[in-house]
Design a protein around this motif. Structure first.
Motif, PDB file in Angstrom:
ATOM      1  N   SER A  17       0.822  -1.207   0.000  1.00 14.67           N
ATOM      2  CA  SER A  17       0.000   0.000   0.000  1.00 14.67           C
ATOM      3  C   SER A  17       0.859   1.262   0.000  1.00 14.67           C
ATOM      4  CB  SER A  17      -0.927   0.003   1.214  1.00 14.67           C
ATOM      5  OG  SER A  17      -0.170  -0.033   2.402  1.00 14.67           O
ATOM      6  N   THR A  18       2.126   1.116   0.247  1.00 15.22           N
ATOM      7  CA  THR A  18       3.049   2.255   0.189  1.00 15.22           C
ATOM      8  C   THR A  18       4.275   1.834  -0.604  1.00 15.22           C
ATOM      9  OG1 THR A  18       4.241   1.634   2.191  1.00 15.22           O
ATOM     10  CG2 THR A  18       2.341   3.092   2.461  1.00 15.22           C
ATOM     11  N   HIS A  19       5.108   2.802  -0.949  1.00 16.43           N
ATOM     12  CA  HIS A  19       6.335   2.461  -1.658  1.00 16.43           C
ATOM     13  C   HIS A  19       7.303   1.779  -0.692  1.00 16.43           C
ATOM     14  CE1 HIS A  19       7.372   6.284   0.191  1.00 16.43           C
ATOM     15  NE2 HIS A  19       8.637   5.922   0.105  1.00 16.43           N
ATOM     16  N   TYR A  20       8.115   0.940  -1.204  1.00 19.73           N
ATOM     17  CA  TYR A  20       9.141   0.293  -0.392  1.00 19.73           C
ATOM     18  C   TYR A  20      10.359   0.063  -1.270  1.00 19.73           C
ATOM     19  CZ  TYR A  20       7.478  -3.958  -2.685  1.00 19.73           C
ATOM     20  OH  TYR A  20       7.117  -4.884  -3.604  1.00 19.73           O
ATOM     21  N   SER A  52       8.875   3.263  -5.821  1.00 23.38           N
ATOM     22  CA  SER A  52       9.902   3.820  -4.936  1.00 23.38           C
ATOM     23  C   SER A  52      11.094   4.293  -5.746  1.00 23.38           C
ATOM     24  CB  SER A  52      10.338   2.806  -3.886  1.00 23.38           C
ATOM     25  OG  SER A  52      11.102   1.784  -4.463  1.00 23.38           O
ATOM     26  N   CYS A  56       8.087   8.010  -6.662  1.00 19.98           N
ATOM     27  CA  CYS A  56       8.276   8.807  -5.438  1.00 19.98           C
ATOM     28  C   CYS A  56       9.458   9.733  -5.564  1.00 19.98           C
ATOM     29  CB  CYS A  56       8.473   7.898  -4.229  1.00 19.98           C
ATOM     30  SG  CYS A  56       6.932   7.367  -3.541  1.00 19.98           S
ATOM     31  N   ASN A  61       5.066  11.750  -3.941  1.00 19.80           N
ATOM     32  CA  ASN A  61       4.147  10.808  -3.304  1.00 19.80           C
ATOM     33  C   ASN A  61       2.749  10.817  -3.896  1.00 19.80           C
ATOM     34  OD1 ASN A  61       5.876   9.577  -1.476  1.00 19.80           O
ATOM     35  ND2 ASN A  61       5.630  11.224   0.011  1.00 19.80           N
ATOM     36  N   TRP A  65       0.921   7.495  -5.240  1.00 20.47           N
ATOM     37  CA  TRP A  65      -0.341   6.986  -4.715  1.00 20.47           C
ATOM     38  C   TRP A  65      -1.315   6.706  -5.864  1.00 20.47           C
ATOM     39  CZ3 TRP A  65      -5.486   8.083  -4.705  1.00 20.47           C
ATOM     40  CH2 TRP A  65      -6.245   7.412  -3.761  1.00 20.47           C
ATOM     41  N   ARG A  68      -0.225   3.497  -7.658  1.00 22.29           N
ATOM     42  CA  ARG A  68      -0.597   2.283  -6.925  1.00 22.29           C
ATOM     43  C   ARG A  68      -2.091   2.029  -7.038  1.00 22.29           C
ATOM     44  NH1 ARG A  68       3.152   4.178  -3.557  1.00 22.29           N
ATOM     45  NH2 ARG A  68       1.699   5.225  -2.171  1.00 22.29           N
ATOM     46  N   HIS A  91      -2.823   3.764   5.209  1.00 20.85           N
ATOM     47  CA  HIS A  91      -2.219   3.454   3.910  1.00 20.85           C
ATOM     48  C   HIS A  91      -3.146   2.558   3.099  1.00 20.85           C
ATOM     49  CE1 HIS A  91       1.530   4.670   6.104  1.00 20.85           C
ATOM     50  NE2 HIS A  91       1.541   5.439   5.038  1.00 20.85           N
TER      51      HIS A  91
END
Length: 175
Positions: A17-20, A52, A56, A61, A65, A68, A91
């Protein structure tokens, strides 16, 4: 959390659910054909995730979002899941609450003090409400959060109160 499904024949698709920056080694080397980790660069052997590396750092961001969100919509269309389980309201909950083509069973699990802490912030209240109205089932770690969820508009099924990391495994002792 994913280890709970090692002996399961259920298909499980893990989506960030978020960048990594890296996919955990246990997920990269997973041998269970029923557990898939979704990431664009993983399919070509890299452990990073495209938003990421590109979105990002280059576009910010907000763009990441949106990226994603579109990618998740495509995956839902492709896999047609019976259940979506969003872990952490700020998230995953915010991300999935924008998916109108979601399946009938939509589980939202808070992580820690999601509603208690962020619910007091004006900037989060609309998004929390939207995530909780999206959910058909809700899971929390304490009784307080079930009432807070209802106060924010949740009207579905409350799941049992357990630690969000997967519960406790009780082993038999020889006593």
């Amino acid at each position: 959390w994913v280890n709970q499904f090692e002996d399961s024949d259920n298909d499980l698709v893990v989506f960030p659910s978020t960048h990594y920056r890296r996919i955990h080694k246990k997920l990269r080397t997973n041998n269970n054909p029923n557990i898939r980790v979704v990431g664009i660069l993983k399919s070509i052997g890299l452990s990073g995730y495209i938003d990421s590396i590109v979105t990002c750092r280059v576009f910010g961001n907000s763009f990441a979002w949106r990226f994603r969100n579109i990618y998740l919509r495509i995956l839902i269309f492709m896999y047609k899941p019976e259940t979506i389980h969003a872990i952490e309201i700020q998230h995953a909950g915010y991300l999935v609450s924008n998916i109108s083509a979601a399946p009938a069973r939509r589980i939202l699990t808070n992580w820690g003090s999601d509603i208690y802490y962020f619910g007091g912030m004006q900037s989060h209240q609309t998004s929390i409400r939207k995530a909780l109205t999206w959910a058909t089932h809700y899971s929390a770690e304490c009784s307080r959060d079930y009432q807070l969820a209802r106060d924010f508009g949740f009207s579905g099924t409350e799941l049992p109160k357990i630690p969000n990391a997967g519960g406790l495994i009780q082993k038999e002792s020889n006593m």
